[in-house]
Design a protein around this motif. Structure first.
Motif, PDB file in Angstrom:
ATOM      1  N   CYS A   3       0.664  -1.224   0.101  1.00 43.43           N
ATOM      2  CA  CYS A   3      -0.085  -0.039   0.239  1.00 43.43           C
ATOM      3  C   CYS A   3       0.913   1.370   0.171  1.00 43.43           C
ATOM      4  O   CYS A   3       0.281   2.373   0.223  1.00 43.43           O
ATOM      5  CB  CYS A   3      -0.843   0.005   1.177  1.00 43.43           C
ATOM      6  SG  CYS A   3      -2.397  -0.868   0.724  1.00 43.43           S
ATOM      7  N   ASP A   8       0.837   7.105   4.521  1.00 38.23           N
ATOM      8  CA  ASP A   8      -0.150   6.640   5.206  1.00 38.23           C
ATOM      9  C   ASP A   8      -1.377   7.162   5.430  1.00 38.23           C
ATOM     10  O   ASP A   8      -1.730   7.730   6.522  1.00 38.23           O
ATOM     11  CB  ASP A   8       0.318   5.957   6.662  1.00 38.23           C
ATOM     12  CG  ASP A   8      -0.420   4.832   7.260  1.00 38.23           C
ATOM     13  OD1 ASP A   8      -1.297   4.365   6.618  1.00 38.23           O
ATOM     14  OD2 ASP A   8      -0.394   4.691   8.449  1.00 38.23           O
ATOM     15  N   THR A   9      -2.256   7.532   4.530  1.00 39.91           N
ATOM     16  CA  THR A   9      -3.380   8.243   4.738  1.00 39.91           C
ATOM     17  C   THR A   9      -4.689   7.478   5.167  1.00 39.91           C
ATOM     18  O   THR A   9      -5.755   8.180   5.642  1.00 39.91           O
ATOM     19  CB  THR A   9      -3.868   8.895   2.995  1.00 39.91           C
ATOM     20  OG1 THR A   9      -4.103   7.780   2.275  1.00 39.91           O
ATOM     21  CG2 THR A   9      -2.645   9.763   2.587  1.00 39.91           C
ATOM     22  N   GLY A  10      -4.410   6.110   5.095  1.00 44.94           N
ATOM     23  CA  GLY A  10      -5.619   5.246   5.506  1.00 44.94           C
ATOM     24  C   GLY A  10      -6.244   4.722   4.294  1.00 44.94           C
ATOM     25  O   GLY A  10      -7.324   4.069   4.384  1.00 44.94           O
ATOM     26  N   ASN A  11      -5.657   5.148   2.979  1.00 42.28           N
ATOM     27  CA  ASN A  11      -6.455   5.038   1.757  1.00 42.28           C
ATOM     28  C   ASN A  11      -5.445   4.433   0.861  1.00 42.28           C
ATOM     29  O   ASN A  11      -4.510   5.004   0.322  1.00 42.28           O
ATOM     30  CB  ASN A  11      -7.046   6.073   1.181  1.00 42.28           C
ATOM     31  CG  ASN A  11      -7.969   5.691  -0.140  1.00 42.28           C
ATOM     32  OD1 ASN A  11      -7.276   5.024  -1.054  1.00 42.28           O
ATOM     33  ND2 ASN A  11      -8.927   6.183  -0.305  1.00 42.28           N
ATOM     34  N   CYS A  12      -5.437   3.101   0.608  1.00 44.18           N
ATOM     35  CA  CYS A  12      -4.277   2.279  -0.073  1.00 44.18           C
ATOM     36  C   CYS A  12      -4.129   2.937  -1.453  1.00 44.18           C
ATOM     37  O   CYS A  12      -2.925   3.267  -1.950  1.00 44.18           O
ATOM     38  CB  CYS A  12      -4.655   1.013  -0.286  1.00 44.18           C
ATOM     39  SG  CYS A  12      -3.470  -0.144  -1.102  1.00 44.18           S
ATOM     40  N   VAL A  13      -5.243   3.315  -2.258  1.00 47.09           N
ATOM     41  CA  VAL A  13      -5.051   4.033  -3.401  1.00 47.09           C
ATOM     42  C   VAL A  13      -4.562   5.178  -3.582  1.00 47.09           C
ATOM     43  O   VAL A  13      -3.568   5.602  -4.104  1.00 47.09           O
ATOM     44  CB  VAL A  13      -6.543   3.921  -4.271  1.00 47.09           C
ATOM     45  CG1 VAL A  13      -6.324   4.767  -5.536  1.00 47.09           C
ATOM     46  CG2 VAL A  13      -6.880   2.592  -4.380  1.00 47.09           C
ATOM     47  N   ALA A  14      -4.750   6.057  -2.422  1.00 49.26           N
ATOM     48  CA  ALA A  14      -4.421   7.467  -2.339  1.00 49.26           C
ATOM     49  C   ALA A  14      -2.833   7.315  -1.954  1.00 49.26           C
ATOM     50  O   ALA A  14      -2.146   8.021  -2.688  1.00 49.26           O
ATOM     51  CB  ALA A  14      -5.269   8.228  -1.294  1.00 49.26           C
ATOM     52  N   ASP A  15      -2.410   6.234  -1.215  1.00 46.37           N
ATOM     53  CA  ASP A  15      -1.041   6.147  -0.826  1.00 46.37           C
ATOM     54  C   ASP A  15      -0.101   6.057  -2.018  1.00 46.37           C
ATOM     55  O   ASP A  15       0.867   6.418  -2.254  1.00 46.37           O
ATOM     56  CB  ASP A  15      -0.745   5.059   0.296  1.00 46.37           C
ATOM     57  CG  ASP A  15      -1.293   5.366   1.474  1.00 46.37           C
ATOM     58  OD1 ASP A  15      -1.520   6.647   1.791  1.00 46.37           O
ATOM     59  OD2 ASP A  15      -1.621   4.678   2.287  1.00 46.37           O
TER      60      ASP A  15
END
Length: 155
Positions: A3, A8-15
């Motif tokens: 991820c 580490d935004t909590g959103n795998c795609v955003a990361d």
């Protein structure tokens, strides 16, 4: 593939997308020819000083991904004119409660009814002009915005 290692935004795609942008920026300047950032820079004259541009036209998309179409009618001699529709807007005001006032933009002389507009690609974008027809929307209802190239909407 994980991820992402740097974010580490909590959103795998955003990361992952953030890592891609960071890597691309290390290689080449990452500018778009069209898009919100470019349109805002053009409007502010950061790319062409004294350009006379006054509007960044936007298309908004509902949470289901469908393009938002606004409706309104001009005032004609103390009467209501024909209802018109547009997928393209000029942002007039944004309030703290996430409401906004949008003005419908139409091409010069376009007074067609709203039936022919099924999709934003059906709308003529040549010579877009401010109509004076404004609607109020809740910005929490939208998930996507497309900025068109900056224009002069007041002629």
């Amino acid at each position: 593939m994980g991820c992402g290692k740097d974010f580490d935004t909590g959103n795998c795609v955003a990361d992952i997308l953030k890592e891609i942008v960071e890597a691309q920026n290390d290689i080449v300047e990452n500018c778009c020819d069209t898009g919100c950032e470019q349109s805002i820079n053009d409007l502010l004259g950061e790319t062409d000083n004294g350009n006379g541009l006054d509007t960044v036209p936007v298309i908004l998309y509902n949470k289901d991904g469908s393009p938002f179409k606004g409706f309104g009618a001009p005032k004609e001699h103390h009467k209501i004119g024909e209802i018109v529709a547009s997928f393209i807007f000029r942002v007039k005001k944004v309030f703290d409660d996430n409401c906004a006032v949008l003005e419908l933009l139409l091409s010069d002389g376009e007074t067609c009814g709203h039936d022919h507009l099924k999709d934003p690609t059906d709308q003529n974008t040549k010579h877009l002009e401010a109509t004076g027809i404004c609607i109020t929307v809740n910005l929490d209802c939208f998930c996507h915005v497309t900025c068109l190239p900056a224009i002069n909407a007041f002629r």
